[in-house]
Design a protein around this motif. Structure first.
Motif, PDB file in Angstrom:
ATOM      1  N   ALA A 207     -22.279   1.113  -5.964  1.00 21.14           N
ATOM      2  CA  ALA A 207     -22.100   2.382  -5.238  1.00 21.14           C
ATOM      3  C   ALA A 207     -20.758   2.403  -4.519  1.00 21.14           C
ATOM      4  CB  ALA A 207     -23.239   2.585  -4.246  1.00 21.14           C
ATOM      5  N   HIS A 208     -20.364   1.255  -3.949  1.00 21.54           N
ATOM      6  CA  HIS A 208     -19.082   1.180  -3.246  1.00 21.54           C
ATOM      7  C   HIS A 208     -17.921   1.419  -4.203  1.00 21.54           C
ATOM      8  CE1 HIS A 208     -20.657  -1.390   0.373  1.00 21.54           C
ATOM      9  NE2 HIS A 208     -20.997  -0.126   0.438  1.00 21.54           N
ATOM     10  N   VAL A 209     -17.995   0.805  -5.398  1.00 15.58           N
ATOM     11  CA  VAL A 209     -16.905   0.958  -6.362  1.00 15.58           C
ATOM     12  C   VAL A 209     -16.827   2.392  -6.873  1.00 15.58           C
ATOM     13  CG1 VAL A 209     -16.090   0.287  -8.656  1.00 15.58           C
ATOM     14  CG2 VAL A 209     -16.871  -1.462  -7.051  1.00 15.58           C
ATOM     15  N   SER A 210     -17.968   2.973  -7.242  1.00 20.36           N
ATOM     16  CA  SER A 210     -17.959   4.337  -7.782  1.00 20.36           C
ATOM     17  C   SER A 210     -17.497   5.350  -6.738  1.00 20.36           C
ATOM     18  CB  SER A 210     -19.348   4.714  -8.303  1.00 20.36           C
ATOM     19  OG  SER A 210     -20.303   4.692  -7.262  1.00 20.36           O
ATOM     20  N   GLY A 211     -17.698   5.028  -5.454  1.00 19.70           N
ATOM     21  CA  GLY A 211     -17.251   5.920  -4.389  1.00 19.70           C
ATOM     22  C   GLY A 211     -15.947   5.474  -3.767  1.00 19.70           C
ATOM     23  N   GLY A 212     -15.219   4.595  -4.467  1.00 24.62           N
ATOM     24  CA  GLY A 212     -13.995   4.016  -3.921  1.00 24.62           C
ATOM     25  C   GLY A 212     -12.804   4.959  -3.977  1.00 24.62           C
ATOM     26  N   MET A 213     -11.680   4.455  -3.471  1.00 25.97           N
ATOM     27  CA  MET A 213     -10.449   5.236  -3.414  1.00 25.97           C
ATOM     28  C   MET A 213      -9.836   5.383  -4.800  1.00 25.97           C
ATOM     29  SD  MET A 213      -8.785   3.442  -0.002  1.00 25.97           S
ATOM     30  CE  MET A 213      -7.313   4.473  -0.024  1.00 25.97           C
ATOM     31  N   ASP A 214      -8.922   6.334  -4.928  1.00 29.12           N
ATOM     32  CA  ASP A 214      -8.191   6.555  -6.166  1.00 29.12           C
ATOM     33  C   ASP A 214      -7.156   5.436  -6.331  1.00 29.12           C
ATOM     34  OD1 ASP A 214      -6.362   7.472  -8.148  1.00 29.12           O
ATOM     35  OD2 ASP A 214      -6.925   9.542  -7.723  1.00 29.12           O
ATOM     36  N   PRO A 215      -7.085   4.803  -7.525  1.00 26.68           N
ATOM     37  CA  PRO A 215      -6.115   3.720  -7.737  1.00 26.68           C
ATOM     38  C   PRO A 215      -4.664   4.120  -7.487  1.00 26.68           C
ATOM     39  CG  PRO A 215      -7.740   3.739  -9.487  1.00 26.68           C
ATOM     40  CD  PRO A 215      -7.991   4.984  -8.667  1.00 26.68           C
ATOM     41  N   ILE A 216      -4.371   5.422  -7.469  1.00 26.43           N
ATOM     42  CA  ILE A 216      -3.000   5.863  -7.199  1.00 26.43           C
ATOM     43  C   ILE A 216      -2.546   5.414  -5.809  1.00 26.43           C
ATOM     44  CG2 ILE A 216      -3.546   8.126  -6.196  1.00 26.43           C
ATOM     45  CD1 ILE A 216      -0.724   7.354  -8.714  1.00 26.43           C
ATOM     46  N   GLU A 217      -3.506   5.187  -4.900  1.00 28.01           N
ATOM     47  CA  GLU A 217      -3.158   4.694  -3.562  1.00 28.01           C
ATOM     48  C   GLU A 217      -2.540   3.295  -3.650  1.00 28.01           C
ATOM     49  OE1 GLU A 217      -3.244   6.480  -0.856  1.00 28.01           O
ATOM     50  OE2 GLU A 217      -4.201   8.206  -1.826  1.00 28.01           O
ATOM     51  N   MET A 218      -3.060   2.472  -4.550  1.00 32.11           N
ATOM     52  CA  MET A 218      -2.473   1.147  -4.753  1.00 32.11           C
ATOM     53  C   MET A 218      -1.085   1.258  -5.365  1.00 32.11           C
ATOM     54  SD  MET A 218      -3.702  -1.839  -3.878  1.00 32.11           S
ATOM     55  CE  MET A 218      -3.235  -3.016  -5.127  1.00 32.11           C
ATOM     56  N   ALA A 219      -0.926   2.179  -6.303  1.00 29.98           N
ATOM     57  CA  ALA A 219       0.383   2.378  -6.926  1.00 29.98           C
ATOM     58  C   ALA A 219       1.419   2.784  -5.880  1.00 29.98           C
ATOM     59  CB  ALA A 219       0.282   3.435  -8.024  1.00 29.98           C
ATOM     60  N   ASN A 220       1.022   3.686  -4.987  1.00 31.90           N
ATOM     61  CA  ASN A 220       1.926   4.100  -3.910  1.00 31.90           C
ATOM     62  C   ASN A 220       2.295   2.926  -3.008  1.00 31.90           C
ATOM     63  OD1 ASN A 220       2.710   6.968  -3.780  1.00 31.90           O
ATOM     64  ND2 ASN A 220       0.514   7.361  -3.833  1.00 31.90           N
ATOM     65  N   ALA A 221       1.305   2.093  -2.696  1.00 28.19           N
ATOM     66  CA  ALA A 221       1.548   0.938  -1.823  1.00 28.19           C
ATOM     67  C   ALA A 221       2.521  -0.035  -2.474  1.00 28.19           C
ATOM     68  CB  ALA A 221       0.224   0.237  -1.507  1.00 28.19           C
ATOM     69  N   ILE A 222       2.335  -0.305  -3.766  1.00 31.19           N
ATOM     70  CA  ILE A 222       3.234  -1.221  -4.482  1.00 31.19           C
ATOM     71  C   ILE A 222       4.653  -0.657  -4.506  1.00 31.19           C
ATOM     72  CG2 ILE A 222       3.744  -2.239  -6.734  1.00 31.19           C
ATOM     73  CD1 ILE A 222       1.337  -3.553  -5.456  1.00 31.19           C
ATOM     74  N   PHE A 223       4.768   0.644  -4.750  1.00 26.49           N
ATOM     75  CA  PHE A 223       6.078   1.297  -4.782  1.00 26.49           C
ATOM     76  C   PHE A 223       6.798   1.148  -3.436  1.00 26.49           C
ATOM     77  CE2 PHE A 223       8.583   5.311  -4.278  1.00 26.49           C
ATOM     78  CZ  PHE A 223       9.546   5.049  -5.243  1.00 26.49           C
ATOM     79  N   LYS A 224       6.048   1.335  -2.347  1.00 26.99           N
ATOM     80  CA  LYS A 224       6.645   1.198  -1.007  1.00 26.99           C
ATOM     81  C   LYS A 224       7.099  -0.233  -0.741  1.00 26.99           C
ATOM     82  CE  LYS A 224       4.104   5.042   1.102  1.00 26.99           C
ATOM     83  NZ  LYS A 224       3.013   5.428   2.026  1.00 26.99           N
ATOM     84  N   ILE A 225       6.303  -1.203  -1.167  1.00 27.09           N
ATOM     85  CA  ILE A 225       6.673  -2.607  -0.959  1.00 27.09           C
ATOM     86  C   ILE A 225       7.944  -2.945  -1.729  1.00 27.09           C
ATOM     87  CG2 ILE A 225       5.960  -4.998  -1.407  1.00 27.09           C
ATOM     88  CD1 ILE A 225       3.043  -3.984  -0.955  1.00 27.09           C
ATOM     89  N   ILE A 226       8.019  -2.477  -2.967  1.00 27.01           N
ATOM     90  CA  ILE A 226       9.211  -2.734  -3.782  1.00 27.01           C
ATOM     91  C   ILE A 226      10.462  -2.197  -3.098  1.00 27.01           C
ATOM     92  CG2 ILE A 226      10.368  -2.048  -5.940  1.00 27.01           C
ATOM     93  CD1 ILE A 226       7.612  -2.193  -7.296  1.00 27.01           C
ATOM     94  N   ASN A 227      10.305  -1.086  -2.392  1.00 28.22           N
ATOM     95  CA  ASN A 227      11.457  -0.450  -1.741  1.00 28.22           C
ATOM     96  C   ASN A 227      11.582  -0.812  -0.262  1.00 28.22           C
ATOM     97  OD1 ASN A 227      12.793   1.523  -3.775  1.00 28.22           O
ATOM     98  ND2 ASN A 227      10.597   1.772  -4.100  1.00 28.22           N
ATOM     99  N   THR A 228      10.899  -1.874   0.159  1.00 26.69           N
ATOM    100  CA  THR A 228      11.034  -2.391   1.519  1.00 26.69           C
ATOM    101  C   THR A 228      11.976  -3.592   1.492  1.00 26.69           C
ATOM    102  OG1 THR A 228       8.808  -1.669   2.131  1.00 26.69           O
ATOM    103  CG2 THR A 228       9.787  -3.411   3.466  1.00 26.69           C
ATOM    104  N   LYS A 229      12.981  -3.569   2.345  1.00 27.98           N
ATOM    105  CA  LYS A 229      13.999  -4.630   2.321  1.00 27.98           C
ATOM    106  C   LYS A 229      13.398  -5.993   2.620  1.00 27.98           C
ATOM    107  CE  LYS A 229      18.555  -5.831   4.157  1.00 27.98           C
ATOM    108  NZ  LYS A 229      19.653  -5.461   5.096  1.00 27.98           N
ATOM    109  N   ASN A 230      12.579  -6.061   3.652  1.00 24.00           N
ATOM    110  CA  ASN A 230      11.946  -7.323   4.022  1.00 24.00           C
ATOM    111  C   ASN A 230      10.433  -7.125   4.110  1.00 24.00           C
ATOM    112  OD1 ASN A 230      14.343  -9.057   4.475  1.00 24.00           O
ATOM    113  ND2 ASN A 230      14.793  -7.570   6.091  1.00 24.00           N
ATOM    114  N   PRO A 231       9.740  -7.185   2.959  1.00 22.24           N
ATOM    115  CA  PRO A 231       8.298  -6.930   2.977  1.00 22.24           C
ATOM    116  C   PRO A 231       7.525  -7.993   3.741  1.00 22.24           C
ATOM    117  CG  PRO A 231       8.998  -7.719   0.816  1.00 22.24           C
ATOM    118  CD  PRO A 231      10.244  -7.475   1.609  1.00 22.24           C
TER     119      PRO A 231
END
Length: 267
Positions: A207-231
């Motif tokens: 139930a937790h997985v089926s009601g989970g967040m959209d994976p695009i949120e992870m994609a956004n997070a990875i994109f931000k980390i890549i563009n952070t000078k000192n993650p």
């Protein structure tokens, strides 16, 4: 020049979302799958790699370096789930999930690091889990593999920093993916002392997985980390209560925190 990205476990779920998102942002993305099929359905290059087979890891990275001349970012995403009471779960299955989630990720890092050292630059992002911050009932093995990868990330970060390489990890909470279908489920044995509690918790996990967040949120997070000078070394991506549970674990007495978890899981 577009940065070259390798993402393991990119044929579906979070990995595919990250790979698709980054390719749309102009990155040169190589995603991996144990058995790539219908590759024309992907906006990025899908290549063969099995984290349990070092020769396939080396071949995939050699292919990327041969074609691109560099490897800028590794997203260690490939993994598997496992559920079951510790007592009932076959030890061979325990070893299998550690081989995939921990040693598989380590072997991919080991294969990528020589090229990153040669470049004097690189970023490694290990995908862990909020479950890795605590021992969850009937998910203890999964929690243990992801917690171990968090610790390995800390150690590796210090070891490779002199070579201009950055290492970080991102811990997702529950996301709406097909991870439940790929889990190893210890059977609910009729004679098991854990039968009723384990079955109830299996239903809760799904139930937790089926009601989970959209994976695009992870994609956004990875994109931000890549563009952070000192993650940072540790990132969490999930709902408020999922992230707050980590804070509570730090500040509450052990048994009080355990009681909260047991109430949540109706134990």
């Amino acid at each position: 020049m577009s940065k070259v990205v390798l993402i393991t476990g990119a044929s579906s779920g979070i990995g595919k979302s990250i790979a698709t998102f980054l390719s749309e942002k102009g990155y040169k993305v190589y995603g991996t799958s144990r058995n790539p099929k219908n590759t024309e359905n992907f906006s990025f290059t899908l290549i063969a790699l099995d984290v349990l087979k070092v020769d396939t890891i080396n071949s995939a990275i050699d292919l990327i370096i041969q074609k691109e001349g560099r490897l800028d970012i590794l997203v260690n995403n490939a993994g598997m789930g496992i559920t079951g009471p510790i007592e009932d779960t076959p030890t061979d299955e325990m070893r299998a999930v550690f081989n995939t989630n921990l040693f598989g990720a380590i072997d991919v890092m080991k294969a990528a690091l020589p090229q990153m050292r040669k470049q004097n630059s690189g970023l490694i992002i290990n995908v862990t889990s909020i479950a890795g911050y605590m021992g969850l009932p009937f998910r203890g093995l999964y929690s243990a593999t992801k917690g171990a990868l968090e610790t390995i990330t800390e150690a590796t970060s210090m070891e490779v920093k002199p070579f201009g390489i950055k290492v970080t990890c991102v811990a997702p909470g529950d996301f709406a993916t097909n991870i439940a279908a790929g889990r190893y489920h210890t059977p609910v044995f009729e004679t098991s002392a854990y039968k009723e509690n384990y079955q109830a918790n299996l239903n809760l996990m799904d139930a937790h997985v089926s009601g989970g967040m959209d994976p695009i949120e992870m994609a956004n997070a990875i994109f931000k980390i890549i563009n952070t000078k000192n993650p940072k070394i540790h990132y969490k991506v999930g709902g408020f209560m999922e992230k707050f549970s980590i804070v509570l674990k730090r500040i509450l007495p052990d048994r009080m925190y355990e009681k909260i978890l047991m109430n949540h899981y109706k134990l």
